[in-house]
Design an enzyme around this catalytic site. Structure first.
Site, PDB file in Angstrom:
ATOM      1  N   GLU A 143     -22.289  26.850 -22.483  1.00  0.00           N
ATOM      2  CA  GLU A 143     -22.157  25.791 -21.433  1.00  0.00           C
ATOM      3  C   GLU A 143     -23.527  25.512 -21.010  1.00  0.00           C
ATOM      4  OE1 GLU A 143     -20.291  28.810 -21.625  1.00  0.00           O
ATOM      5  OE2 GLU A 143     -18.377  28.028 -21.535  1.00  0.00           O
TER       6      GLU A 143
ATOM      7  N   LYS B 262      -7.016  24.247 -11.431  1.00  0.00           N
ATOM      8  CA  LYS B 262      -5.893  23.936 -12.612  1.00  0.00           C
ATOM      9  C   LYS B 262      -4.851  23.398 -12.085  1.00  0.00           C
ATOM     10  CE  LYS B 262      -4.215  25.812 -16.951  1.00  0.00           C
ATOM     11  NZ  LYS B 262      -3.798  27.083 -17.470  1.00  0.00           N
TER      12      LYS B 262
ATOM     13  N   MET C  14     -46.913  31.941 -24.149  1.00  0.00           N
ATOM     14  CA  MET C  14     -47.449  31.754 -22.876  1.00  0.00           C
ATOM     15  C   MET C  14     -47.566  32.924 -22.088  1.00  0.00           C
ATOM     16  SD  MET C  14     -48.857  29.854 -20.916  1.00  0.00           S
ATOM     17  CE  MET C  14     -48.775  27.968 -21.350  1.00  0.00           C
TER      18      MET C  14
ATOM     19  N   PHE D  40      -8.466  36.035 -12.095  1.00  0.00           N
ATOM     20  CA  PHE D  40      -8.704  36.174 -13.577  1.00  0.00           C
ATOM     21  C   PHE D  40      -9.788  34.917 -13.648  1.00  0.00           C
ATOM     22  CE2 PHE D  40      -8.782  35.092 -18.196  1.00  0.00           C
ATOM     23  CZ  PHE D  40      -9.759  35.981 -18.651  1.00  0.00           C
ATOM     24  N   GLN D  41     -10.929  35.047 -14.212  1.00  0.00           N
ATOM     25  CA  GLN D  41     -11.926  34.202 -14.175  1.00  0.00           C
ATOM     26  C   GLN D  41     -12.130  33.130 -13.204  1.00  0.00           C
ATOM     27  OE1 GLN D  41     -11.105  32.173 -18.064  1.00  0.00           O
ATOM     28  NE2 GLN D  41     -12.363  33.785 -19.271  1.00  0.00           N
TER      29      GLN D  41
HETATM   30  C1  LIG Z   1     -35.200  31.043 -19.308  1.00  0.00           C
HETATM   31  C2  LIG Z   1     -36.773  31.470 -19.307  1.00  0.00           C
HETATM   32  N1  LIG Z   1     -36.948  32.775 -19.164  1.00  0.00           N
HETATM   33  C3  LIG Z   1     -38.474  33.335 -19.039  1.00  0.00           C
HETATM   34  C4  LIG Z   1     -39.351  32.326 -18.972  1.00  0.00           C
HETATM   35  C5  LIG Z   1     -40.732  32.736 -18.797  1.00  0.00           C
HETATM   36  N2  LIG Z   1     -41.548  32.253 -20.104  1.00  0.00           N
HETATM   37  C6  LIG Z   1     -42.383  31.300 -19.678  1.00  0.00           C
HETATM   38  S1  LIG Z   1     -43.080  30.734 -21.058  1.00  0.00           S
HETATM   39  C7  LIG Z   1     -42.533  32.130 -22.068  1.00  0.00           C
HETATM   40  C8  LIG Z   1     -42.702  32.043 -23.555  1.00  0.00           C
HETATM   41  C9  LIG Z   1     -42.215  31.006 -24.426  1.00  0.00           C
HETATM   42  O1  LIG Z   1     -42.371  31.252 -25.681  1.00  0.00           O
HETATM   43  P1  LIG Z   1     -42.286  30.248 -26.796  1.00  0.00           P
HETATM   44  O2  LIG Z   1     -40.912  29.808 -26.500  1.00  0.00           O
HETATM   45  O3  LIG Z   1     -42.137  31.192 -28.107  1.00  0.00           O
HETATM   46  O4  LIG Z   1     -43.297  29.460 -26.649  1.00  0.00           O
HETATM   47  P2  LIG Z   1     -44.683  29.669 -26.948  1.00  0.00           P
HETATM   48  O5  LIG Z   1     -45.316  29.880 -25.619  1.00  0.00           O
HETATM   49  O6  LIG Z   1     -44.982  30.798 -27.716  1.00  0.00           O
HETATM   50  O7  LIG Z   1     -45.416  28.229 -27.319  1.00  0.00           O
HETATM   51  C10 LIG Z   1     -41.512  32.756 -21.127  1.00  0.00           C
HETATM   52  C11 LIG Z   1     -40.836  33.827 -21.528  1.00  0.00           C
HETATM   53  C12 LIG Z   1     -38.768  31.030 -18.903  1.00  0.00           C
HETATM   54  N3  LIG Z   1     -39.792  29.943 -18.642  1.00  0.00           N
HETATM   55  N4  LIG Z   1     -37.581  30.565 -19.158  1.00  0.00           N
END
Ligand SMILES: Cc1ncc(C[n+]2csc(CCOP(=O)(O)OP(=O)(O)O)c2C)c(N)n1
Lengths: 161, 565
Positions: free
Chosen positions: B53, B165, B478, B115-116
């Site tokens: 979703e 529902k 990152m 439920f749900q």
């Molecule tokens: C849902 C979610 N969980 C955690 C984060 C924290 N976060 C920001 S950037 C990142 C790493 C992203 O990795 P990737 O998609 O492989 O991209 P890269 O930085 O390697 O280009 C994380 C875990 C986030 N922004 N969103």
């Protein structure tokens, strides 16, 4: 700055939650709150008092205004507004004179005395928060057993906007 | 009344949505929304099955951002509804128009921990523009009408309609209103012309004026107006990241995005400016750094459709409240009337151009063949200018900010507000549904793609050929960069290993999977993807240690930008 906000909202379930949630989520503070239905049952009026500098209060008003359920939001000018809060104090009676003293005190603040017992007395006071605070200070030496306060209710005087 | 018709709530929902022009929805069924699903068999709305979703919501979001009409997503009650929340919150943070329709347990069961059952209205309220829960089938037509109106007007946003529902199943005399009233909602205000005049004055009387364009400029499609103002007054244009591509990034006056991962030249010029015309921006901390430092010595003219944005993060000397396109139009008209046009390059503009040239020449790029800059420039070179880009969240997103120039305004979309990994791919699917005529590319990292990669099933089975461009550093890049920079290289929880193999993964879904390990392979892969009629994943292995620079560390000001050494 202490600010009185008057908020006209649609009288629907869940709106009090939304308004108070807005304060929490936006990191604003609620000092007091009172809500009641208006003469038109479709609307409720909330009065919220809060603290903040001018910029903050302005932000609060704008954020409240943005809410779809708020019909009208006003930051009331304290000097052009009648505002009151209801409080009930239960005060300890330790010696014979206390009851008389407290009666006098209540009279001085326009309060009413209820439920006089051997060792306690209740005072109902409708006044501004400052006056209630002053009364509280004076009643403290007797021993305050319990207190209940409503939020502020406020209406702007006619002829001022 | 002749427009009264007897029907069940679920049918009224579909009829009302058809009247709103809805052609497709993205969703996933369950017990509590089956009466609505049953109606898909009898209406002209296409149902596109998502595999989660959250992705359904991101698809609707991508559709909404591109088409400017609310994208619609469907979920069942309970876990379906809670799954969709991340997608709703993402749309809210980026002011994207969306209508989410969830099923709910029957009215009599509400509050009984059925439920749900989940109190989705309570959970969603902080992250929606508005939420409805009709308790009577007869309310549905008006709720839908109001919901779409709220979602797309003013500052757009997500609207939730949660339908029990039995309300879906009950019959009622349905009236489909043409008109309705929402007392407390005033999405429009006319910009004050006097203030627009004052704004022109302020800009003319400042020595170092700039335009800062935010997401609002894109949402209101103020592109032509923005360009006219910039060219007439010779104002350099920086954007926020959300405003990236509100102004053609190959224009001589363009400096690109400011902020944490902004362009060095944009950050430099922003800190030197004495007056800024800020258009449709909330002055996010990611864009401006510390609030106090940013506004020092800077006169701010703030144009925004949302009055609550004025003074929220930055104090404006002058505010113009209203749709920014309308405000800019007035400005263009006044400039014409007053015959104001700068023809000579001011010392400031000269300085801006020199600064830009300096930083573009002195950018320190990764030495390897497959450095991020080279990869993204190759993509730019091969994509038609009208292509739509979405991104995920991470280093790849910021490299896209730095090295992928948006030439046609309004073709770049990213989760900038909530920063939701996994947004880009499903959003690309939604974008492609809105614009099947142009290439749509999700610029992804391996970590982000892993979050919603199962949308490949939707892309393949529903015949929605998007391109996923995975800059694969086998790490949550990152976060890894922050750990290298701020945590003494203690690398915890970032290694993504070499699993899965994205080429095989794509192929297992019936999509095209291509690995590109050299520039030649990349060139060919992009061309293959563009000419393909199935979804394509291009897996591009890159150096796990490559950093995004320049970088403005959190809690610091734009002046303290960290540069490549
Ligand atoms: C849902 C979610 N969980 C955690 C984060 C924290 N976060 C920001 S950037 C990142 C790493 C992203 O990795 P990737 O998609 O492989 O991209 P890269 O930085 O390697 O280009 C994380 C875990 C986030 N922004 N969103």
């Amino acid at each position: 700055m202490w600010a009185i906000l008057s908020i006209l909202v649609e009288n629907k379930p869940g709106i009090l939650f939304k308004v108070t949630h807005l304060f929490r989520a936006r990191n604003f503070n609620i000092d007091s709150i009172s809500v009641g239905v208006t003469e038109n049952p479709d609307y409720s009026k909330m009065t919220i008092t809060t603290y903040g500098d001018e910029k903050q209060v302005d932000q609060i008003v704008k954020q409240l205004d943005k809410m779809i359920d708020t019909v009208k939001v006003e930051h009331l000018d304290e000097h052009k507004t009648v505002f009151r809060e209801l409080s009930i104090f239960k005060i300890k009676l330790s010696n014979a004179n206390d009851s008389m003293e407290i009666n006098k005190l209540a009279n001085a603040y326009g309060g009413k005395v209820h439920d006089v017992k051997k060792d306690s007395i209740m005072v109902e006071l409708t006044a501004t928060p400052d006056q209630i605070k002053a009364f509280e200070e004076l009643a403290k030496p007797f021993g305050i057993i319990d207190v209940a306060r409503t939020g502020v209710a406020a209406l702007q005087r006619s002829g001022s906007s | 009344m002749n427009n009264m018709e007897n029907m069940i709530g679920a049918k009224a929902l579909m009829t009302a949505m058809e009247k709103e022009g809805v052609k497709q929805v993205f969703g996933l069924p369950g017990g509590a929304n089956l009466p609505m699903y049953d109606e898909f068999a009898r209406c002209n709305i296409r149902h596109i099955l998502a595999r989660h979703e959250q992705s359904a919501a991101h698809m609707a979001d991508g559709f909404g951002r591109v088409s400017r009409k609310p994208g619609v997503c469907f979920a069942t009650s309970g876990p379906g509804a809670t799954n969709i929340l991340t997608g709703i919150a993402t749309a809210q943070a980026d002011s994207a128009p969306m209508v989410a329709v969830t099923g709910q347990v029957s009215v009599a069961m509400i509050g009984k921990d059925a439920f749900q059952e989940s109190d989705i209205i309570g959970m969603a309220n902080p992250v929606v523009k508005y939420a409805f829960q009709p308790r009577d089938a007869a309310e549905i037509p008006e709720v839908v009408k109001k919901g779409f109106f709220i979602a797309e007007t003013g500052r757009p946003g997500p609207v939730l309609i949660d339908i029990p529902k039995d309300v879906q199943q009950n019959e009622a005399e349905m009236v489909f209103p043409d008109e309705f009233k929402i007392q407390g909602y005033h999405p429009w205000s006319d910009p004050d012309i006097v203030n627009v005049e004052k704004a022109i004055d302020m800009l003319l009387h400042s020595q170092k004026p700039v335009i800062l364009a935010g997401g609002g400029a894109i949402i209101s499609s103020a592109f032509a107006e923005l360009q006219a103002v910039a060219e007439t007054l010779m104002l350099p244009v920086v954007t926020t990241f959300k405003g990236k591509g509100a102004f053609p990034e190959n224009h001589p006056l363009s400096l690109g995005p400011i902020g944490m991962h902004g362009h060095a030249e944009a950050n430099k010029i922003m800190t030197e400016a004495d007056c800024v015309l800020a258009i449709g921006t909330r002055f996010s901390d990611r864009s401006v750094g510390t609030f106090e430092e940013f506004e020092k010595g800077l006169k701010i003219i703030h144009m925004d459709v949302d009055p609550a944005e004025i003074g929220k993060n930055q104090t404006a000397q002058l505010a113009v409240v209203g749709d920014v396109r309308v405000s800019l139009r007035i400005m263009v008209k006044l400039l014409l009337q007053k015959a104001i046009k700068k023809t000579e390059e001011t010392p400031w503009v000269k300085h801006v151009k020199e600064t830009k040239a300096y930083w573009q020449e002195n950018l320190k790029l990764h030495p390897g063949e497959m450095g991020a800059a080279k990869i993204l420039r190759k993509l730019r070179e091969l994509l038609p200018k009208e292509s739509i880009i979405t991104t995920e969240v991470g280093q790849h997103q910021m490299w896209a900010s730095l090295f992928y120039d948006v030439i046609q305004p309004g073709t770049f979309f990213s989760s900038t507000g909530l920063g939701t990994m996994g947004w880009g791919f499903p959003a690309a699917i939604g974008a492609k549904v809105a614009r099947p005529d142009v290439p749509v590319v999700d610029i992804a990292g391996d970590g982000s793609f892993a979050m919603t990669e199962n949308s490949l099933a939707t892309a393949v089975l529903e015949d929605i050929p998007v391109i996923v461009f995975v800059l694969n550093n086998f790490t949550l890049g990152m976060v890894a960069q922050w750990q290298r920079t701020f945590y003494d290289r203690r690398m915890i929880g970032v290694d993504q290993g070499k699993c899965p193999d994205y080429v095989k993964l794509a192929q297992s879904y019936g999509a095209q999977g291509i690995r590109a390990q050299s520039m030649d392979e990349l060139d060919k892969a992009i061309r293959d993807a563009l000419s393909s009629d199935v979804a394509t994943v291009i897996d591009i292995p890159i150096d796990p240690e490559e950093d995004v620079l320049p970088f403005v560390a959190p809690g610091t000001s734009l002046k303290e930008m960290i540069l490549p050494s």
